[in-house]
Scaffold this motif. Structure first.
Motif, mmCIF file in Angstrom:
data_model
loop_
_atom_site.group_PDB
_atom_site.id
_atom_site.type_symbol
_atom_site.label_atom_id
_atom_site.label_comp_id
_atom_site.label_asym_id
_atom_site.label_seq_id
_atom_site.Cartn_x
_atom_site.Cartn_y
_atom_site.Cartn_z
ATOM 1 N N GLU A 36 0.825 -1.215 0.000
ATOM 2 C CA GLU A 36 0.000 0.000 0.000
ATOM 3 C C GLU A 36 0.859 1.264 0.000
ATOM 4 O OE1 GLU A 36 -2.489 -0.354 3.396
ATOM 5 O OE2 GLU A 36 -3.586 -2.103 2.616
ATOM 6 N N HIS A 37 2.071 1.179 0.511
ATOM 7 C CA HIS A 37 2.957 2.347 0.567
ATOM 8 C C HIS A 37 3.942 2.392 -0.598
ATOM 9 C CE1 HIS A 37 1.413 2.380 4.682
ATOM 10 N NE2 HIS A 37 1.808 3.644 4.744
ATOM 11 N N ALA A 38 3.822 1.470 -1.546
ATOM 12 C CA ALA A 38 4.727 1.432 -2.699
ATOM 13 C C ALA A 38 4.111 2.196 -3.865
ATOM 14 C CB ALA A 38 5.005 -0.008 -3.101
ATOM 15 N N SER A 39 4.922 2.995 -4.541
ATOM 16 C CA SER A 39 4.418 3.806 -5.660
ATOM 17 C C SER A 39 4.835 3.253 -7.017
ATOM 18 C CB SER A 39 4.918 5.247 -5.517
ATOM 19 O OG SER A 39 6.341 5.289 -5.588
ATOM 20 N N ASP A 53 3.912 -9.363 -21.825
ATOM 21 C CA ASP A 53 2.567 -9.931 -21.675
ATOM 22 C C ASP A 53 2.334 -10.515 -20.288
ATOM 23 O OD1 ASP A 53 4.500 -11.882 -22.280
ATOM 24 O OD2 ASP A 53 2.938 -13.315 -22.865
ATOM 25 N N LYS A 54 3.355 -10.539 -19.433
ATOM 26 C CA LYS A 54 3.238 -11.145 -18.102
ATOM 27 C C LYS A 54 2.966 -10.066 -17.045
ATOM 28 C CE LYS A 54 4.252 -15.180 -19.805
ATOM 29 N NZ LYS A 54 3.175 -16.170 -20.023
ATOM 30 N N GLU A 55 2.271 -10.499 -16.004
ATOM 31 C CA GLU A 55 1.970 -9.598 -14.889
ATOM 32 C C GLU A 55 2.631 -10.053 -13.589
ATOM 33 O OE1 GLU A 55 -2.169 -8.912 -14.359
ATOM 34 O OE2 GLU A 55 -2.394 -7.832 -16.263
ATOM 35 N N GLY A 98 -3.233 -3.572 -7.884
ATOM 36 C CA GLY A 98 -4.359 -3.863 -7.006
ATOM 37 C C GLY A 98 -4.901 -5.266 -7.123
ATOM 38 N N CYS A 99 -4.455 -6.018 -8.139
ATOM 39 C CA CYS A 99 -4.968 -7.377 -8.343
ATOM 40 C C CYS A 99 -4.181 -8.438 -7.573
ATOM 41 C CB CYS A 99 -4.949 -7.725 -9.831
ATOM 42 S SG CYS A 99 -6.020 -6.661 -10.829
ATOM 43 N N TYR A 100 -3.005 -8.085 -7.147
ATOM 44 C CA TYR A 100 -2.126 -9.074 -6.503
ATOM 45 C C TYR A 100 -1.918 -8.701 -5.026
ATOM 46 C CZ TYR A 100 -1.238 -10.418 -11.299
ATOM 47 O OH TYR A 100 -1.398 -10.820 -12.605
ATOM 48 N N LYS A 101 -2.465 -9.530 -4.166
ATOM 49 C CA LYS A 101 -2.351 -9.335 -2.733
ATOM 50 C C LYS A 101 -1.933 -10.647 -2.071
ATOM 51 C CE LYS A 101 -3.873 -5.039 -2.611
ATOM 52 N NZ LYS A 101 -3.018 -3.921 -2.160
ATOM 53 N N SER A 103 -2.101 -14.134 -4.234
ATOM 54 C CA SER A 103 -3.278 -14.721 -4.888
ATOM 55 C C SER A 103 -3.209 -14.482 -6.386
ATOM 56 C CB SER A 103 -4.555 -14.106 -4.311
ATOM 57 O OG SER A 103 -4.526 -12.697 -4.460
ATOM 58 N N LEU A 104 -3.531 -15.520 -7.161
ATOM 59 C CA LEU A 104 -3.474 -15.458 -8.619
ATOM 60 C C LEU A 104 -4.831 -15.811 -9.207
ATOM 61 C CD1 LEU A 104 -0.090 -17.335 -9.190
ATOM 62 C CD2 LEU A 104 -0.460 -14.871 -9.290
#
Length: 588
Positions: free
Chosen positions: A72-75, A105-107, A137-140, A150-151
């Protein structure tokens, strides 16, 4: 335009490792975010030297919550996650940004993590971990312990062999402390989520690493049999640890049946064939074991998706091939395998012990020395095989060869105090007492070898007959409380050799503490071997003094008798090894 990468870390009391970790990665990322969960050492101050983004987070036994707080604190556009006891190795400059450009193409990416099995032998357990992912925001992280990202779309996850994460080798006490902490957290997590197969896997691993194979087994069985190949990153190591648990419990047939079954499913899983070889070796089925070890070699390093013990495809397999051949009586084949293992990894010393005994038994100390020297094992200043070889010669009562192992390499170790200490010791016990004494003088007060060097200096002065200097140094040694008992022994020995009235035996005063020290001195004395077998009356009197001191108590006398009995048996074995089981002309 480069996408920005943020390093995120959670730390607590990591002052011993944090600086090395950050030095290894600081030039590969654009931002560093560190979350401290309650350090009481210098961790926060070290972190602030590298970044202003240092935050506090109250520890609540939830690793995922802390890691997500860091995110959350990473920009940055991407998150790169590390632990403080890890370091990064990059073959190329800016390797992380280069990777992102090549794989647009990878996340998310799985990176190799090397977990050392030893601090010096280059043995690693390699597995892949998800540490690089988009900050969209998709990877937590999920899971309170052994947290995972989570994937939702596995097609967007890439696998790369660079950069490499290397875990630091931690002391046993530290490892056990962390494992016990993990066990408690895993047990609580399993109560909340009893069907979570990953928790079963991690519980099995923690129990096995604590030496509790019986506790580990049901968790690993559940994980392995319930996971499918969609989770091969977990199923493959679960299989390995399951086999190791069965082996540890003595269920060899069950373990090998599982090897046979899974070898059809994973015909290129190197570690599986290596473990099968170990099981057959333990069952004393050496010929079949050779086939499994050779198949592991032919497989080479397995696909990155499999968990892998470094060396199962090379030096480890060759070492066990040598052992199997030796058990089959094929000495030359065994010797070749041991030599191959050492050439593949000179830092893995175990084959040297077997090779040394093989050569010593067959050819004697002189040939053994020349053979090891011709192989180049005694002149490599980085792998220290010369030190190990010298120690083996000395322990085998061949002080001359021990000295020669180090004499040829001494210029390669000008600042290595360990080398200097043992070089001096082998000088002294090979009859070069003056040279050894002078060499010991180079070991400084701050050295961990200083006290031992002082004791050895006293012994060398006694052997040189300089009792005045020996007594002076022994008194100095006595002033150090930790070496007072050792000094008392030397002062007693000096009085004996000068034929002065003897004080109370040190053994009668502090037998439990000093008996070990005296027996070590006596064993080293028995290894004394002067060049050309020149008789030295001082050496003989020194030995008589040690023997007399040992006889002053019942335990010392009993040890002395046992030592002589053992030497007689060793002499018989050496005679039999050289001449066969012939009738001895004298009763040894």
């Amino acid at each position: 335009m480069n996408q920005r990468i943020s390093l995120t870390m959670i730390v607590r009391n990591e002052s011993a490792h944090l600086a090395n970790c950050l030095e290894s990665i600081k030039n590969e990322v654009d931002e560093i975010v560190i979350v401290d969960t309650g350090s009481i050492d210098d961790t926060v101050n070290i972190a602030q030297r590298y970044t202003s983004n240092v935050y506090s987070y109250p520890w609540n036994n939830d690793f995922s919550a802390a890691r997500n707080f860091a995110i959350e604190h990473a920009s940055g556009d991407w998150i790169f996650a590390m632990d403080a006891d890890e370091e990064v190795e990059c073959q190329d400059i800016d390797c992380l940004h280069t990777l992102l450009k090549l794989e647009e193409d990878k996340e998310a990416f799985l990176l190799p993590l090397l977990n050392p099995l030893s601090d010096s032998t280059l043995e690693y357990n390699t597995f892949y971990v998800l540490r690089l992912f988009k900050n969209n925001g998709c990877y937590k992280y999920t899971g309170k312990i052994h947290e995972q990202v989570s994937l939702s779309d596995y097609e967007k996850v890439g696998l790369t062999t660079q950069p490499i994460l290397k875990h630091k080798f931690l002391p046993l006490k530290t490892r056990h402390k962390k494992r016990n902490r993990n066990l408690n957290l895993l047990k609580r997590a399993l109560e909340e989520d009893p069907h979570n197969l990953f928790l079963h896997y991690y519980l099995g691993v923690e129990w096995l690493m604590l030496g509790k194979a019986g506790y580990a087994l049901p968790f690993l069985q559940k994980a392995y049999h319930s996971l499918n190949d969609d989770h091969l990153l977990f199923r493959a190591p679960a299989l390995k640890y399951l086999l190791l648990s069965l082996k540890e419990l003595g269920r060899l047939d069950e373990a090998f049946s599982l090897c046979l079954e899974t070898s059809l499913e994973y015909p290129n899983f190197t570690d599986l064939f290596y473990l099968g070889g170990l099981l057959l070796e333990e069952k004393e089925e050496y010929l079949i074991a050779l086939k499994w070890f050779n198949h592991a070699i032919s497989c080479g390093p397995p696909s990155a998706i499999f968990s892998h013990f470094t060396g199962t495809e090379s030096f480890l397999a060759y070492y066990h091939i040598g052992f199997c051949y030796e058990k089959m009586g094929k000495i030359l084949e065994a010797r070749n395998a041991y030599e191959t293992a050492l050439k593949l990894n000179p830092k893995y010393h175990f084959p040297l012990y077997s090779l040394f005994l093989n050569l010593l038994r067959e050819k004697g100390p002189s040939h053994c020395y020349h053979h090891l020297n011709n192989l180049g094992f005694l002149d490599d200043p980085y792998n220290l095989l010369c030190l190990t070889s010298a120690e083996l010669f000395f322990l085998s009562d061949h002080a001359e060869q021990a000295f020669r192992c180090l004499e040829t390499s001494k210029d390669s170790f000008p600042d290595n105090e360990r080398f200097l200490f043992y070089y001096s010791k082998y000088c002294i016990y090979s009859g070069r007492v003056q040279a050894g004494f002078e060499s010991l003088g180079q070991i400084i007060l701050q050295s961990p070898y200083y006290d031992s060097a002082q004791a050895l200096s006293i012994a060398s002065l006694i052997l040189l007959g300089d009792f005045v200097k020996a007594r002076s140094l022994a008194i100095k040694h006595w002033r150090n409380h930790s070496t007072r008992g050792e000094a008392y022994i030397f002062l007693w020995l000096i009085r004996f050799m000068q034929r002065h009235p003897l004080p109370t035996s040190p053994l009668k005063v502090r037998e439990k503490e000093l008996l070990v020290l005296i027996t070590e001195l006596f064993v080293d004395y028995k290894r004394y071997q002067s060049p050309d077998f020149i008789y030295n009356p001082l050496v003989e009197t020194y030995g008589l003094a040690l023997e007399t001191l040992l006889k002053t108590t019942g335990k010392g006398f009993h040890w002395l008798l046992s030592n002589y009995d053992q030497r007689i048996q060793d002499l018989k074995h050496r005679f039999t090894a050289k001449y066969g089981a012939r009738q001895l002309m004298v009763d040894l």
